[in-house]
Design a protein around this motif. Structure first.
Motif, PDB file in Angstrom:
ATOM      1  N   TYR A 127       0.833  -1.201   0.000  1.00 30.98           N
ATOM      2  CA  TYR A 127       0.000   0.000   0.000  1.00 30.98           C
ATOM      3  C   TYR A 127       0.872   1.258   0.000  1.00 30.98           C
ATOM      4  O   TYR A 127       0.602   2.227  -0.720  1.00 30.98           O
ATOM      5  CB  TYR A 127      -0.900   0.025   1.241  1.00 30.98           C
ATOM      6  N   ALA A 128       1.914   1.247   0.831  1.00 31.29           N
ATOM      7  CA  ALA A 128       2.769   2.421   0.987  1.00 31.29           C
ATOM      8  C   ALA A 128       3.455   2.795  -0.318  1.00 31.29           C
ATOM      9  O   ALA A 128       3.549   3.982  -0.670  1.00 31.29           O
ATOM     10  CB  ALA A 128       3.804   2.164   2.077  1.00 31.29           C
ATOM     11  N   ILE A 129       3.938   1.796  -1.044  1.00 27.01           N
ATOM     12  CA  ILE A 129       4.589   2.066  -2.327  1.00 27.01           C
ATOM     13  C   ILE A 129       3.609   2.716  -3.298  1.00 27.01           C
ATOM     14  O   ILE A 129       3.951   3.632  -4.050  1.00 27.01           O
ATOM     15  CB  ILE A 129       5.169   0.761  -2.914  1.00 27.01           C
ATOM     16  N   GLY A 130       2.361   2.237  -3.276  1.00 24.28           N
ATOM     17  CA  GLY A 130       1.334   2.852  -4.118  1.00 24.28           C
ATOM     18  C   GLY A 130       1.100   4.309  -3.764  1.00 24.28           C
ATOM     19  O   GLY A 130       0.942   5.162  -4.644  1.00 24.28           O
ATOM     20  N   TYR A 131       1.091   4.622  -2.464  1.00 26.73           N
ATOM     21  CA  TYR A 131       0.924   6.013  -2.043  1.00 26.73           C
ATOM     22  C   TYR A 131       2.114   6.869  -2.484  1.00 26.73           C
ATOM     23  O   TYR A 131       1.938   7.995  -2.955  1.00 26.73           O
ATOM     24  CB  TYR A 131       0.791   6.089  -0.511  1.00 26.73           C
ATOM     25  N   ILE A 132       3.328   6.342  -2.307  1.00 27.07           N
ATOM     26  CA  ILE A 132       4.532   7.101  -2.651  1.00 27.07           C
ATOM     27  C   ILE A 132       4.566   7.415  -4.148  1.00 27.07           C
ATOM     28  O   ILE A 132       4.914   8.526  -4.570  1.00 27.07           O
ATOM     29  CB  ILE A 132       5.791   6.316  -2.240  1.00 27.07           C
ATOM     30  N   LEU A 133       4.195   6.439  -4.976  1.00 26.91           N
ATOM     31  CA  LEU A 133       4.223   6.621  -6.428  1.00 26.91           C
ATOM     32  C   LEU A 133       2.956   7.294  -6.957  1.00 26.91           C
ATOM     33  O   LEU A 133       2.827   7.499  -8.163  1.00 26.91           O
ATOM     34  CB  LEU A 133       4.401   5.252  -7.111  1.00 26.91           C
ATOM     35  N   ASN A 134       2.035   7.622  -6.030  1.00 24.61           N
ATOM     36  CA  ASN A 134       0.738   8.193  -6.413  1.00 24.61           C
ATOM     37  C   ASN A 134       0.010   7.290  -7.410  1.00 24.61           C
ATOM     38  O   ASN A 134      -0.597   7.750  -8.381  1.00 24.61           O
ATOM     39  CB  ASN A 134       0.918   9.595  -7.015  1.00 24.61           C
ATOM     40  N   ARG A 135       0.089   6.000  -7.142  1.00 25.76           N
ATOM     41  CA  ARG A 135      -0.591   5.012  -7.976  1.00 25.76           C
ATOM     42  C   ARG A 135      -1.408   4.079  -7.091  1.00 25.76           C
ATOM     43  O   ARG A 135      -1.031   2.929  -6.862  1.00 25.76           O
ATOM     44  CB  ARG A 135       0.416   4.210  -8.801  1.00 25.76           C
ATOM     45  N   PRO A 136      -2.528   4.583  -6.580  1.00 26.54           N
ATOM     46  CA  PRO A 136      -3.382   3.731  -5.757  1.00 26.54           C
ATOM     47  C   PRO A 136      -3.999   2.622  -6.598  1.00 26.54           C
ATOM     48  O   PRO A 136      -4.003   2.679  -7.840  1.00 26.54           O
ATOM     49  CB  PRO A 136      -4.462   4.698  -5.254  1.00 26.54           C
ATOM     50  N   PHE A 137      -4.510   1.597  -5.935  1.00 22.85           N
ATOM     51  CA  PHE A 137      -5.151   0.500  -6.649  1.00 22.85           C
ATOM     52  C   PHE A 137      -6.341   1.029  -7.442  1.00 22.85           C
ATOM     53  O   PHE A 137      -7.138   1.826  -6.939  1.00 22.85           O
ATOM     54  CB  PHE A 137      -5.629  -0.574  -5.669  1.00 22.85           C
ATOM     55  N   ARG A 138      -6.435   0.580  -8.697  1.00 20.48           N
ATOM     56  CA  ARG A 138      -7.565   0.966  -9.542  1.00 20.48           C
ATOM     57  C   ARG A 138      -8.118  -0.273 -10.232  1.00 20.48           C
ATOM     58  O   ARG A 138      -7.379  -1.181 -10.595  1.00 20.48           O
ATOM     59  CB  ARG A 138      -7.145   2.002 -10.587  1.00 20.48           C
ATOM     60  N   SER A 139      -9.420  -0.256 -10.428  1.00 20.66           N
ATOM     61  CA  SER A 139     -10.083  -1.370 -11.100  1.00 20.66           C
ATOM     62  C   SER A 139     -10.862  -0.833 -12.292  1.00 20.66           C
ATOM     63  O   SER A 139     -11.537   0.191 -12.195  1.00 20.66           O
ATOM     64  CB  SER A 139     -11.039  -2.073 -10.125  1.00 20.66           C
ATOM     65  N   MET A 231     -11.419  16.896   2.940  1.00 17.49           N
ATOM     66  CA  MET A 231     -10.684  15.767   2.383  1.00 17.49           C
ATOM     67  C   MET A 231     -11.375  15.218   1.135  1.00 17.49           C
ATOM     68  O   MET A 231     -10.723  14.691   0.245  1.00 17.49           O
ATOM     69  CB  MET A 231     -10.540  14.668   3.436  1.00 17.49           C
ATOM     70  N   LEU A 232     -12.715  15.351   1.078  1.00 16.36           N
ATOM     71  CA  LEU A 232     -13.434  14.881  -0.106  1.00 16.36           C
ATOM     72  C   LEU A 232     -13.078  15.691  -1.344  1.00 16.36           C
ATOM     73  O   LEU A 232     -13.011  15.157  -2.451  1.00 16.36           O
ATOM     74  CB  LEU A 232     -14.948  14.968   0.131  1.00 16.36           C
ATOM     75  N   THR A 233     -12.851  16.986  -1.155  1.00 15.78           N
ATOM     76  CA  THR A 233     -12.612  17.864  -2.300  1.00 15.78           C
ATOM     77  C   THR A 233     -11.132  18.122  -2.552  1.00 15.78           C
ATOM     78  O   THR A 233     -10.755  18.580  -3.633  1.00 15.78           O
ATOM     79  CB  THR A 233     -13.315  19.214  -2.077  1.00 15.78           C
ATOM     80  N   ALA A 234     -10.307  17.813  -1.572  1.00 16.37           N
ATOM     81  CA  ALA A 234      -8.879  18.121  -1.714  1.00 16.37           C
ATOM     82  C   ALA A 234      -8.150  17.017  -2.462  1.00 16.37           C
ATOM     83  O   ALA A 234      -8.441  15.842  -2.309  1.00 16.37           O
ATOM     84  CB  ALA A 234      -8.251  18.320  -0.337  1.00 16.37           C
ATOM     85  N   ASP A 235      -7.207  17.428  -3.301  1.00 12.53           N
ATOM     86  CA  ASP A 235      -6.315  16.476  -3.969  1.00 12.53           C
ATOM     87  C   ASP A 235      -4.964  16.592  -3.275  1.00 12.53           C
ATOM     88  O   ASP A 235      -4.245  17.568  -3.465  1.00 12.53           O
ATOM     89  CB  ASP A 235      -6.210  16.817  -5.459  1.00 12.53           C
ATOM     90  N   SER A 236      -4.627  15.608  -2.449  1.00 11.16           N
ATOM     91  CA  SER A 236      -3.460  15.764  -1.585  1.00 11.16           C
ATOM     92  C   SER A 236      -2.447  14.650  -1.788  1.00 11.16           C
ATOM     93  O   SER A 236      -2.205  13.858  -0.887  1.00 11.16           O
ATOM     94  CB  SER A 236      -3.906  15.803  -0.128  1.00 11.16           C
ATOM     95  N   PRO A 237      -1.834  14.561  -2.981  1.00  9.53           N
ATOM     96  CA  PRO A 237      -0.837  13.508  -3.211  1.00  9.53           C
ATOM     97  C   PRO A 237       0.378  13.640  -2.309  1.00  9.53           C
ATOM     98  O   PRO A 237       0.983  12.637  -1.929  1.00  9.53           O
ATOM     99  CB  PRO A 237      -0.452  13.689  -4.685  1.00  9.53           C
ATOM    100  N   LEU A 238       0.740  14.892  -1.945  1.00 16.63           N
ATOM    101  CA  LEU A 238       1.899  15.085  -1.065  1.00 16.63           C
ATOM    102  C   LEU A 238       1.644  14.443   0.293  1.00 16.63           C
ATOM    103  O   LEU A 238       2.535  13.790   0.854  1.00 16.63           O
ATOM    104  CB  LEU A 238       2.205  16.574  -0.904  1.00 16.63           C
ATOM    105  N   PHE A 239       0.434  14.620   0.821  1.00 19.40           N
ATOM    106  CA  PHE A 239       0.078  14.018   2.113  1.00 19.40           C
ATOM    107  C   PHE A 239       0.249  12.503   2.062  1.00 19.40           C
ATOM    108  O   PHE A 239       0.839  11.894   2.959  1.00 19.40           O
ATOM    109  CB  PHE A 239      -1.371  14.379   2.466  1.00 19.40           C
ATOM    110  N   PHE A 240      -0.244  11.883   0.992  1.00 23.39           N
ATOM    111  CA  PHE A 240      -0.176  10.426   0.898  1.00 23.39           C
ATOM    112  C   PHE A 240       1.241   9.947   0.605  1.00 23.39           C
ATOM    113  O   PHE A 240       1.609   8.844   1.019  1.00 23.39           O
ATOM    114  CB  PHE A 240      -1.153   9.924  -0.178  1.00 23.39           C
ATOM    115  N   ARG A 241       2.039  10.750  -0.087  1.00 20.33           N
ATOM    116  CA  ARG A 241       3.440  10.371  -0.301  1.00 20.33           C
ATOM    117  C   ARG A 241       4.203  10.350   1.022  1.00 20.33           C
ATOM    118  O   ARG A 241       4.975   9.429   1.294  1.00 20.33           O
ATOM    119  CB  ARG A 241       4.104  11.335  -1.279  1.00 20.33           C
ATOM    120  N   VAL A 242       4.003  11.389   1.835  1.00 24.41           N
ATOM    121  CA  VAL A 242       4.662  11.440   3.146  1.00 24.41           C
ATOM    122  C   VAL A 242       4.178  10.283   4.012  1.00 24.41           C
ATOM    123  O   VAL A 242       4.966   9.584   4.664  1.00 24.41           O
ATOM    124  CB  VAL A 242       4.389  12.789   3.834  1.00 24.41           C
TER     125      VAL A 242
END
Length: 260
Positions: A127-139, A231-242
Motif C-alpha cells: 500500500y505504501a509504495i502505491g501512495y509514494i508513487l501516487n498510484r493507488p489500486f484501480r479497477s 478531504m473529499l474535495t482536496a487532492d493531496s498527493p503530497l500528504f499520501f506520499r509522506v
C-alpha cells in the motif's frame, strides 16, 4: 498487553487518536494506517485487532446514524433513513467477499502471531509504495473488481487492512457523497463477523483497555469529522506520499525485527 513502559502507553494513545482521525476523515484506513505502528510496540496482532474492531463498530454505526439524521433534517421527513447508502452495491459486494472474509478470520486465529505480523507489514508495504508513487489500486473491469473484493475480504478477515483494495472497487460504483457511509456499513458488517469469531474461540477482547483507548479514538474521530468535507474535495498527493514513506519505513523495520 505485555508489560510496557509509560511512554509505550502514551504512544499507543496517540496512535489511536490518529486512527480515529483517519477513519472518520477518509472513511477508511483506521486500521491499515495505524496497525503497523502498534505492532512495533507489541508484535501481536490479536492484542490490537479486537480493540480496533470494537472502535470500528462504535464509530461506523454512530457516523451512519448521525449522517442519516442530518440528511433527513436537510431533505425533510420524506427522505428515507439510510438514503446516503448504496444498498444495492453493498449487497452485491458482500456476496463476493463473505467466503474469503471467513477464510481470513480462520487464518488470523490459527496462524502464529509473528507470521501474521509479517503478513501485515508486507501488505502495508505494498500500500505504501502505491501512495509514494501516487498510484493507488484501480479497477477497470468486473474481473478485477471481483478479484480486489475477494482479496480485500480475505485481508480484512485476517487483519482489518483490506480497505485500499475494497475502496478501489467501491469508488467506481458508488457516488462520492454515498461512499463513506456505504463503506462504514460494510466495515460494520465485516467487523461483526470477525468479532463473532473472536468471541466464539475465546480471544481476549481487551475490554479493560477500551476504557482509555476509546476516548482517544473519539478525540481523533471528532477531529476527522470536521475535516471530512475538505478531504473529499482536496487532492493531496503530497500528504499520501509522506504517509506512504512513513508506513514503508515502519513496515521495513517491523519485517526486519520479525527476522531477528
Amino acid at each position: 498487553m505485555a508489560e510496557l513502559l509509560w511512554y509505550h502507553y502514551l504512544l499507543i494513545a496517540l496512535i489511536f487518536v490518529w486512527s480515529g482521525f483517519v477513519r472518520s476523515g477518509l472513511g477508511f484506513g483506521g486500521a491499515a494506517l495505524s496497525l503497523p505502528f502498534l505492532l512495533l510496540i507489541d508484535n501481536n496482532p490479536l492484542i490490537f485487532l479486537p480493540i480496533i474492531a470494537i472502535h470500528l463498530l462504535v464509530f461506523s454505526s454512530s457516523t451512519v446514524v448521525i449522517s442519516a439524521i442530518n440528511n433527513r433534517n436537510i431533505g425533510g421527513t420524506s427522505t428515507p433513513f439510510g438514503a446516503g447508502i448504496n444498498w444495492h452495491y453493498l449487497r452485491y459486494a458482500l456476496l463476493i467477499m463473505i467466503i474469503p472474509k471467513l477464510l481470513g478470520v480462520f487464518g488470523l486465529i490459527t496462524l502464529p502471531a509473528t507470521l501474521m505480523s509479517s503478513i501485515i507489514f508486507t501488505i502495508v508495504s505494498i500500500y505504501a509504495i502505491g501512495y509514494i508513487l501516487n498510484r493507488p489500486f484501480r479497477s477497470n473491469s468486473k474481473t478485477i473488481d471481483a478479484l480486489f473484493l475477494m482479496l480485500g475480504g480475505y485481508i480484512s478477515g485476517s487483519s482489518l487492512i483490506g480497505a485500499p483494495l475494497i475502496i478501489a472497487v467501491f469508488a467506481n460504483h458508488v457516488d462520492k457523497h454515498q461512499l463513506r457511509d456505504t463503506l462504514f456499513v460494510l466495515w460494520f458488517i465485516l467487523v461483526t463477523i470477525k468479532m463473532t469469531a473472536f468471541i466464539t474461540v475465546g480471544i481476549d477482547l481487551q475490554l479493560i483497555h477500551q476504557l482509555w483507548l476509546l476516548p482517544c479514538a473519539t478525540i481523533g474521530h471528532l477531529i476527522g469529522l470536521r475535516f471530512h468535507k475538505k478531504m473529499l474535495t482536496a487532492d493531496s498527493p503530497l500528504f499520501f506520499r509522506v504517509l506512504g514513506t512513513a508506513l514503508l519505513v515502519i513496515s521495513m523495520i517491523g519485517l526486519v525485527k520479525g527476522l531477528l
